[in-house]
Motif scaffolding. Structure first.
Motif, PDB file in Angstrom:
ATOM      1  N   PHE A   1       0.824  -1.209   0.000  1.00 37.00           N
ATOM      2  CA  PHE A   1       0.000   0.000   0.000  1.00 37.00           C
ATOM      3  C   PHE A   1       0.857   1.258   0.000  1.00 37.00           C
ATOM      4  CE2 PHE A   1      -3.181  -2.845   2.349  1.00 37.00           C
ATOM      5  CZ  PHE A   1      -3.685  -3.311   1.157  1.00 37.00           C
ATOM      6  N   GLY A   2       2.022   1.200   0.661  1.00 45.03           N
ATOM      7  CA  GLY A   2       2.911   2.351   0.649  1.00 45.03           C
ATOM      8  C   GLY A   2       3.388   2.679  -0.750  1.00 45.03           C
ATOM      9  N   PHE A   3       3.695   1.654  -1.529  1.00 45.48           N
ATOM     10  CA  PHE A   3       4.119   1.843  -2.916  1.00 45.48           C
ATOM     11  C   PHE A   3       2.963   2.416  -3.738  1.00 45.48           C
ATOM     12  CE2 PHE A   3       7.204   0.398  -6.215  1.00 45.48           C
ATOM     13  CZ  PHE A   3       6.453   0.672  -7.351  1.00 45.48           C
ATOM     14  N   ILE A   4       1.791   1.804  -3.595  1.00 49.67           N
ATOM     15  CA  ILE A   4       0.612   2.247  -4.349  1.00 49.67           C
ATOM     16  C   ILE A   4       0.312   3.716  -4.045  1.00 49.67           C
ATOM     17  CG2 ILE A   4      -1.888   1.952  -4.602  1.00 49.67           C
ATOM     18  CD1 ILE A   4      -1.421  -1.070  -4.053  1.00 49.67           C
ATOM     19  N   LEU A   5       0.317   4.073  -2.761  1.00 48.13           N
ATOM     20  CA  LEU A   5      -0.008   5.450  -2.395  1.00 48.13           C
ATOM     21  C   LEU A   5       1.091   6.413  -2.811  1.00 48.13           C
ATOM     22  CD1 LEU A   5      -2.483   6.721  -1.032  1.00 48.13           C
ATOM     23  CD2 LEU A   5      -2.418   4.248  -0.843  1.00 48.13           C
ATOM     24  N   SER A   6       2.326   5.957  -2.813  1.00 45.39           N
ATOM     25  CA  SER A   6       3.411   6.839  -3.269  1.00 45.39           C
ATOM     26  C   SER A   6       3.229   7.189  -4.739  1.00 45.39           C
ATOM     27  CB  SER A   6       4.767   6.173  -3.037  1.00 45.39           C
ATOM     28  OG  SER A   6       5.041   6.081  -1.648  1.00 45.39           O
ATOM     29  N   GLU A   7       2.830   6.213  -5.552  1.00 41.95           N
ATOM     30  CA  GLU A   7       2.523   6.505  -6.955  1.00 41.95           C
ATOM     31  C   GLU A   7       1.429   7.574  -7.054  1.00 41.95           C
ATOM     32  OE1 GLU A   7       3.130   2.460  -9.536  1.00 41.95           O
ATOM     33  OE2 GLU A   7       1.377   2.525  -8.238  1.00 41.95           O
ATOM     34  N   VAL A   8       0.394   7.388  -6.252  1.00 43.73           N
ATOM     35  CA  VAL A   8      -0.741   8.319  -6.282  1.00 43.73           C
ATOM     36  C   VAL A   8      -0.313   9.713  -5.825  1.00 43.73           C
ATOM     37  CG1 VAL A   8      -2.996   8.820  -5.241  1.00 43.73           C
ATOM     38  CG2 VAL A   8      -2.455   6.485  -5.986  1.00 43.73           C
ATOM     39  N   GLU A   9       0.450   9.780  -4.739  1.00 44.99           N
ATOM     40  CA  GLU A   9       0.863  11.078  -4.195  1.00 44.99           C
ATOM     41  C   GLU A   9       1.767  11.824  -5.187  1.00 44.99           C
ATOM     42  OE1 GLU A   9      -0.684  12.053  -1.750  1.00 44.99           O
ATOM     43  OE2 GLU A   9      -0.890  10.537  -0.177  1.00 44.99           O
ATOM     44  N   LEU A  10       2.640  11.088  -5.864  1.00 42.28           N
ATOM     45  CA  LEU A  10       3.511  11.743  -6.846  1.00 42.28           C
ATOM     46  C   LEU A  10       2.695  12.355  -7.982  1.00 42.28           C
ATOM     47  CD1 LEU A  10       6.481   9.204  -6.897  1.00 42.28           C
ATOM     48  CD2 LEU A  10       6.580  11.589  -6.137  1.00 42.28           C
ATOM     49  N   ARG A  11       1.637  11.662  -8.385  1.00 40.61           N
ATOM     50  CA  ARG A  11       0.752  12.238  -9.414  1.00 40.61           C
ATOM     51  C   ARG A  11       0.041  13.474  -8.886  1.00 40.61           C
ATOM     52  NH1 ARG A  11      -0.312   6.677 -10.601  1.00 40.61           N
ATOM     53  NH2 ARG A  11      -2.303   6.710  -9.486  1.00 40.61           N
ATOM     54  N   ARG A  12      -0.384  13.433  -7.627  1.00 40.89           N
ATOM     55  CA  ARG A  12      -1.056  14.583  -7.027  1.00 40.89           C
ATOM     56  C   ARG A  12      -0.105  15.779  -6.948  1.00 40.89           C
ATOM     57  NH1 ARG A  12      -3.745  11.076  -2.137  1.00 40.89           N
ATOM     58  NH2 ARG A  12      -5.643  10.425  -3.222  1.00 40.89           N
ATOM     59  N   LEU A  13       1.149  15.521  -6.592  1.00 41.17           N
ATOM     60  CA  LEU A  13       2.110  16.602  -6.443  1.00 41.17           C
ATOM     61  C   LEU A  13       2.475  17.239  -7.781  1.00 41.17           C
ATOM     62  CD1 LEU A  13       4.451  15.146  -3.673  1.00 41.17           C
ATOM     63  CD2 LEU A  13       2.936  17.134  -3.476  1.00 41.17           C
TER      64      LEU A  13
END
Length: 275
Positions: free
Chosen positions: A262-274
């Protein structure tokens, strides 16, 4: 004995035909392919057991769980779907399929399964926990906080309790409820002894350790690094430091072996948000 041996041989042959070795499970927006692992003994045995009783839903779940252990998530989705054809309202099947949709980044399908599962049976920890993850992925932080609040008191063990407490703190913080997040931690709901990545992240949130102590030289497993790095990145993000947050999200994603986490999945998402 001969019949069982034949069933295992048949299941192995079928598995070789149906499950390509290291099949593609997820292709990132950047075109990186993440693959399954080869069949394991657990998968072969579960296939054999199911071959002997093809409409047994418990054995269908066993096979799907074994496939998930080999990161054969798309094969597991097909297995759980087969079970749902037999029992359309089986909440456990929805829990497991929703989780696996989450693993391959099919978030809308994960949300649909887990929401329906929660309506059928509200007592299953894994439904609320994974529903909270999906809602968090979607940026629905207030809804995620509700789900993790439901998960917390029915956590099956200390490790899961630490996980739901961690995600509840993050959900409340991201929902703009910092005071509630702090109050929740002060109650120490995760007071059962256990040591894992989540307990270290909780130590950071409580100020018991500093950010430099979250990821240590002993942390060499990709999944562990992805989990710790995301928690640290989110901690920086909550504090308004997007530069440091981005650095840690990028480190989480660089731990490529941790891609189902989940940390990997959310990191992908957060990078897109940023961006």
């Amino acid at each position: 004995m001969f019949r069982l041996t034949s069933a295992i041989a048949l299941a192995s042959a079928l598995g070789a035909l149906q499950t390509p070795v290291q099949s593609v499970q997820y292709r990132s927006p950047a075109g990186v392919e993440y693959r399954s692992l080869p069949d394991t003994e657990a998968v072969t045995k579960a296939q054999a057991a199911l071959a002997a009783d093809r409409r047994n839903v418990a054995r269908i779940i066993d096979l799907g769980v074994a496939q998930s252990g080999a990161r054969q998530f798309r094969e597991a989705i097909a297995t759980f779907s087969r079970g749902l054809e037999i029992e359309p309202n089986n909440a456990l099947l929805l829990r497991w399929r929703g989780h696996r949709y989450l693993s391959v980044r099919e978030f809308d399908r994960a949300l649909a399964d887990l929401t329906r599962g929660s309506e059928i049976d509200s007592t299953i920890y894994g439904i609320w926990y994974h529903l909270g993850i999906v809602q968090y992925v979607r940026g629905e932080f207030a809804a995620a906080a509700v789900s993790f609040t439901r998960a917390q008191p029915i956590a099956p063990d200390a490790a899961e309790l630490a996980g739901s407490t961690d995600w509840l703190w993050m959900s409340l913080s991201r929902a703009g409820r910092a005071a509630d997040a702090k109050t929740m931690l002060a109650r120490r709901p995760d007071n059962k002894p256990v040591t894992n990545a989540y307990t270290r992240r909780l130590q950071l949130y409580r100020g018991e350790i500093g950010p430099d102590a979250v990821v240590t030289p002993a942390d060499t497993d990709d999944l562990q690094i992805a989990t710790l790095a995301y928690g640290l990145g989110n901690w920086y993000l909550v504090k308004g430091d997007t530069v440091k947050a981005r650095e840690w999200f990028e480190r989480s994603v660089r731990a490529s072996g941790g891609w189902p986490g989940f940390g990997f999945i959310l990191s992908e998402v957060e990078l897109r948000r940023l961006r």
